[in-house]
Structures are given as C-alpha cells and as structure tokens.
Design an enzyme around this catalytic site. Sequence first.
Site: not given
Ligand code: GAL
Length: 992
Positions: A496, A420
């Site tokens: 993620e 990010e």
């Molecule tokens: C994503 C980010 C993570 C964490 C997650 C929300 O966008 O990369 O670091 O913040 O969201 O828990």
Amino acid sequence: MPLDHESVAPPDGVVAPRFRPPAGASSAAAVSLDGEWRFRLFPHPDTGVDRAEPGDGWDRLAVPGHWQLAGAPHSWPYGVPEYTNVLYPFPVEPPHVPDDNPTGEYRTTFSLPAEWPDGGRTVLRFEGVDSWFQVALDGELLATSHGSRLPTEVDLTGRLGPGDHLLAVRVTKWSAMSYVEDQDQWWLSGIFRGVTLEHRPDGGIDDVRVRADYDHTTGVGTLRVDTAAVVAAPGAVAARVAVPELGVEAVAGEELRVPVEPWSAERPRLYDVVVETGTETVTLAVGFRTVSITDGVFLVNGRPVKLRGANRHEFDPLRGRAVTPERMLEDVLLMKRHHLNAVRTSHYPPHPHFLDLCDRYGLYVVDENDLETHGFLDEGWSGNPVDDPEWTDVLVDRVTRMVRRDGHHASIILWSLGNEAGGGRNVRAMADAVRGLDPSRPVHYEGDWSSDHVDVYSRMYAPTEEVALIGQGVEPPLERANADARRRAMPFVLCEYAHAMGNGPGGLADYDALFDRYPRLLGGFVWEWIDHGLTRADADGTLFAAYGGDFGERIHDGTFIADGLLLPDRTPSPGLRETAAVFAPVRIDARPDGTLLVRNRYAFRDTSHAELRWTLHRGEDELATGKLDLVLDAGDEAVVRPPADLPLPEPGEAPVWWTLRAVQQSPDTFEESWLEPGFVLGAGQLRVVDRAPLPAPAGRVTAHPEGGYQAGPARFDARGDLVALAGRAVHTFRVDAWRAPTDNDRAAGGGQERSDLENWRHAGLHLLAERKAGVHVGEDGALEIDARVAGPTTRAGFAARYRWQPVTDTPDAVDLLIDVRPEGRWPQSVARLGVVLVLDEPRAMDAGVRWTGLGPDESYADSRTAALGGAWRHTVADWQTRYTHPQENGARRGVTSAVLSFADGSGLRVDAGEVTVGARPQDGVELSLRPWSDDALDRAAHPHELMPDGLLRLHLDAAQHGVGSAACGPGVLPNAQLHAAPVLMRLRLTAL
Ligand code: GAL
C-alpha cells in the site's frame, strides 16, 4: 456435531475444498439458486425458528445481497451498514461476540430440474456468506461454515428425491470469525455471492491442479494437470488433457512440453486446456508463465517487472460487496485504461470471476487471504488469533481454501497471507501450508516486517527516503544477522502507498521514479481503488454517497472509507488520471535541456504497436503535426526533440507547445479489444515558445464622479476597496493564503508533529482580514494601495501593495501588480499565496471558462504529471471535483490567460504576466473558480450540500501547497511545499 458461532473450529459438514472451473467451463450440470429468498431478521442467533419452518409469508430478500442494503438507497429495514477501519465495534473478548447479534433466517424451496443426471453426487455451493452460517435441508442440519469470502460446499447426495426441498440457511452478523475479518470496510452481512447446485458425475473432475510454466530461455511451456481427487468410478480412466491449439495431448499427471507464447499482463495469452474423463469435460483458460526471484529481483518469465497497481475492495454503491460481473469487468477495464498492471485483492479473495477477468485482460494479482485482526493493535496485539494455537486450524483452513480455489489463475503471481493481522506462530503455519500446496508462487505478508516467513519484503506507506534506501539495499539492518541477510536478498513491494483519500495522492511520481531507478523495487499498490460511499437518500430524496457516521453508527471511522481513485459511482477522480500518467507504459518526460526522454517501460513489448504523434500548438490553434519514426525495444529509451526544420512562431498571447503522444494503433487481438481508438500510452511536452510579455501599461487612473477612483474596468471607493469590476459588483478582493483543507491537510503525516491544517489555523490563515494602510495615485498614474493581511492572535502577516494601472488605448483593461511580503515569523507552510476576487454572479455555475495553461483536470505541485499545457474549456460547474468528502479541489496551474463568459453575455479576461515566489519564476498563475466559499466547502459534509450563493470566487495564486498523502503516509515532500515567501504577480484584467 454442529458448531456454534463462537467456535473457532474449521467448517463442519462441508465438502473438502476444491478447485472449481469458471461458470460454464464444465460439462457437468449446474443450476443457480440465486433469486428472491424468504427472509426474516432476528436479534439473536438463537432465533427460535425451526429449520423445517418454510417461511411462508416472510419478507423477500435478494440472494446474492446484503440484508443491510435490502432497501437501499431509501430504507434500511434490517439494520444499517456500519463502518469501522481498525477498531472492533464490539468488546474485544475473542471468541465471544455480543448477544445482540442480528441473525437472518433464509429459506428457499427448490427441486432438481427434470433433466438432472442420474447417479453421481450433487453439491450445494455458496460462493460467499458473511459471516457465520448453518445449512439445513428439509429440516435437517447438514453443515456449519464461515470464511466470508471463501466458498463452502455441502454434499446433498441422496437427499434430493423428486419434489420440493426446503433449504434453510441461518446467518449471523457477528461470530468468532469477525475477529479475523476486521478489514477496513463496511460491516455487511448475508449471502452476498451466488448459490448453486452442482452435479458431480461419477468419475468426474473433482479437483484440478494446473501448473503451466514458461521457460524464457527456450520458449517452451510446461503443462501438468493433476486431477488428484477424481472419484474412481468402476472402470474410470485417467483424465485426458489436451491443448487443441497446440495439438498436444497427455493424461493427467503427465508433463507436456511444447513451444508456447507466454502469458503476461502485457500480453495475456491464454490457451484452452481441455480436461476430460468421459463423464466430465472441463475447459480452462490457461496461461504459461513463471514467477521467480533472482538476486533480489522479481521476475516474470525471466524479465524484471514493476507492479503498478491498486488495492481493490469489492464495492458497489448500492449492492456493497455483492458485485455483479458487469461491475467486475468495469473495474478491470478501468484499470487497464489507466495503465494499472496489477491489483492486490485487499483484503480477501475476490469473487472468482474477477480473477478470470484478470487472466483474460492481463493484470498481475496479489491474491490475499480473508484475514485481518487489526483491532488487536490497540491491545498491543495481545490475544491476537494469529498467535494463538487454538486458531491455527481455522486460519490454515482459510488460506488453503483460497489456494485451492484460485491456484489455476495465471494472473496470480503472489499469495498474500492476509493484512494487518500482527505476527505469530500462525503466520508460519499458513505460509507452510501455502507452499505445500503451491511452491510455484512466492508468499507475501506485510505484517511480517522481518520477512521470516515470506518471500518478498513488503511494507505500506514507507516514505520515499526509506524506499530509496531499501532500493539500494542499505536500509537499517535487522537485529538478527541471518534474517537481515535473507530479507536483504528479497525484492521489495509497497503493498500500500499513495493513499488516494480525497484530493490526492500527492507524490505518486516521486515513488514511481524510485521504482524505475532500483531493480530491487517491485513497485506497489495505491491505496485504494474506489471510495466505498454507499448511496443514500437524504430527507428530500436527494441521493448522496454516505460514509462512516451517515447511518448513525455509534462507533465509526468517518470519511476514511472514501479514499479511492474512483468516486463511489466509478467516476475517475483526478487522482486516477494522475495515476494513469505516472504509470504510463511509454513515459515521455521533459528534460531540462529542452528535449524529451521517451522510455519504453514494458517488460515484454517493443513499441511497434504505438505511433508517436506530435503536434505543435498554441492556444486552440494547431500549428503543425507529425510523427516520429521510432520503435523502442522493451526497456529502451531515446531522447527526442522537435524536428530541426520546424518553423516556430513569434511569441504571442499564449505559449507554444510541442506535445508528443504515444498512441496505440488499432488493436488486433481480443485481449486488447477494450482499447478505445486513439488510446494514449503516454504523453509529454515541451514549451517551445513562451507567451509574449504583457506590454507595460501607461494609463492614468481617474477620479470617479461619485468619489473614489476608476482604473479601466475597475472601480474603487475612496478607501481603496475594489467595488466593481467589468460592470459587476466586487465583494472581496485581497491576499489569500487559506484553502478548504483536504483530508491530507488534516492529518500529521510522516513524523510531523502537527498537521498542515493545525499549523494554518495556528497562523490564523482561515480568518485572514485586511487593513488598508494607504491609497494614493503614483506619479505614473497608477493607483497604489498598501494593505496588511493577517489572522487574529498573531504578529505574522502579509504586507501587500496593489498597483492598478489603466492600459493606454484599451479602456476595458487594467493592469494589476501585486507585491506581497510576509512579515513576522512564518515557521510552517501556507496553503496558498495569491489573491481572491469575489464577484457578483447569480448564475455562477453556468459561467463558461476557456483557459490556456495546464489541464484539463486539476493539478497540484505534487500531482501534476497528467496536466498538459494547451487550451481547455469548462463550465464553472464542471470545474469542481465533487470529492465524496468536500475539500479543496479544481486548481488549474500554469494559467497564462483565462476567459470567463457569464450567462448574461458579458465576460472577463485575465492574463498573467510575470509571477514569482521568492526568487522562483512561475509559469502563469494557478486559477480556481468556485460558486461557493472555501468556508462553505470546508463545512459541507457531502457535495450535495454545497449550493451556489450568487457569488463567483476566483483564486489567482502564485502557488499552492502540494497535497501529499498525510491521511495515511508521508506529508507533502519538500519539493512541493509552499512556505511564506515574497510574491510578485502581474495580471491584466479585461472586461469583455
Ligand atoms: C492500511 C490498511 C488498509 C486501509 C488503509 C487506510 O493500514 O491496510 O486496509 O485501512 O490503511 O485507508
């Protein structure tokens, strides 16, 4: 010239970054400087303290550690931890940071050990310091560095005469580097990884590059070790490289080719490689493996692999990111024991020992650069360092320090440029620099959606429909045809997904099925491994897990820090057990035709290490056991069914299950010494005999002498209110459609306009009340109560009819038929559909419960892979899942009977007959037990605030809404949503 903390120049006065062998792997002398250092905290970076000031009489602070946690969990003498996810907690004006900038002065005194070798050089190594620091020896400033999760070395050669030396380190909390270290975590400062003094012998091995490939077509490994930076001492010879186990030797720079066993996460085969120059010997654990991409498919050693992983932050509830080797091992073993095969080191290079463990125990690693600039998102990414030429050098310095530090690890299969951090010119600069150092591994960066500079297409939280399109290669095209063609030829990874915040993630199995279906899908990493709840004592000294805001931070992101598969104390949450079942390497799934599909999902192993054991069981009785004679090759599958001659019993009080488990045979290698006996590699089952239907009741209610009615163990007042059951007072009995919202319920996910919670509140589900519409005794002797249950302000509601009928010859039992029909407009989902029964029970926590149904853990419509049918036991206390942020938890589904045993020796049995939602028959009811109300659960900020209130609530539901992943990602998918629908439930309640 020393640089100040607002400079964006790379570190100054430091030794060029190099590889370093794991502790103990080199023959060169080294000594740890960890321990208690002298410490003082100042409000500004210009502390006014001389570098020669020894700090006698100052405080003592543990190194490694964070100063904010020095007094944890009871006191916070040096300022509190602060949690923000995206936003910078200071004005955005890079590279400037506030004048109020807590700055620690550290002092320690050391002398070289008597046996320290003569000659050579001596370097001082910091493994991690957050965020900016200066190093001075005996009053002289030597170096300025930063890159919180990266090492720094300072050359002390010629400065270390006999006697004591004063090491002074000044560390600021904020610096220009805070702009590029905006990861979603606590802001914690200080020297948080170890400090060592290391001897570098003349002619020693200053830098080692290892390239160990494996050719799967020939079984030959290729090893090349370069020691490019060996300092040439007079008469020094080239380093010699030997692999004693393989009986091969070479000189550095030469390529060795020899048949080997390859390394993979499934079989993490390592060989000791000895590199030796005469003045230094280094022994490295090297794995032979090759990573490649062919036709858009990601291959390890020529075979497609799926990454089933989690994002791991370094975290310890008392020590923050100063994690001990024991904690690292605990994480690795917990991952292995729950069938994770991969880890993304979100969002920075971890302590190097963690990577040693990943090599040794077998986890594929995405090693991520220490880079995140998410706070620029709100500014439309304007001013983002990642697109600023002023920052190029420092960003390239960071990413190359990672590659140099970690390049020898077999476990690392992808380099990640960061997280990010938007887009821009420095993405290319970093990618080029990484490839220049290590062409053997593909490059990853999720922020590059068009994938111009990376080798794999990566996204986060993409919904399943989109992932399915990408899997098939039919996702919407990029505008630039070239870029589109390039990206379409790449594997796809979800860096993620399945946000594990609170009760969740829901829908994990839906993603996993896609990974299996489409070769282009490489898999993904659940967000995230552990809740970062810091242990804190409240006013009474009770310890609890604190999240954002619990330290009085002015700006914070609250509970978003509690979104892991582990609770902060590393207790696996039900979400981790669900993950284990979904990720199981030997998946066993029921098929609609009454057979089981067994799939070997290993890429490299057959299943000869697993025994397929089955049991036929009803309730707590095991009726028969056996084994299946089946070995599946990697990637193969088979359909199995119970033996044809297996005698099945007649239907009885509990269903009969045929459960098949793949159980690991006792391990015979070190790599598997972590296995527990009976370790389950996968499980699945068939319900082979349903429970017998409840016999129809035929008794008649009687008038109670004091007014009202008696139906077996149930007593009603004249208005039809249930006032006592099984000898205890009843406080409430009515239809319910509400639950204490989960974190996911609170968020609008996947393009929804409003969150589920907003919809439920709008429909008044949290304020449901009942109006009785009529009470009478029917011709068949049943007590019929008509009621309407609704929330305020709305015409929508539920018409309910409860039919209570005593059971002939069983005076302690009563049958209850519940018929619920929604009335009015119910456009959105409902949380649950069922009844809530609230009983007097002063010792509710101690009550025991035995149930037949799915268990042993909670399950929901979209997180149910781990739940198996059988007979289970708990206490009401253990029934509760103590999520860091309290919320709905504990539902057990498919319950056909449950026996509650109260502390006074009495009990209550609940049996479930037919249950339908709309036209859909359900298997039993969903049961939840709570010693506090849903309202109290909703209001509590932390689990320790929840106190039993003398009542026990039983939720008996026909169904509950799924949990989804809306806190970050898609909401509950249609296959797990619950909408207002007619419900029929037949229950039998028996006093014991
Ligand atoms: C994503 C980010 C993570 C964490 C997650 C929300 O966008 O990369 O670091 O913040 O969201 O828990």
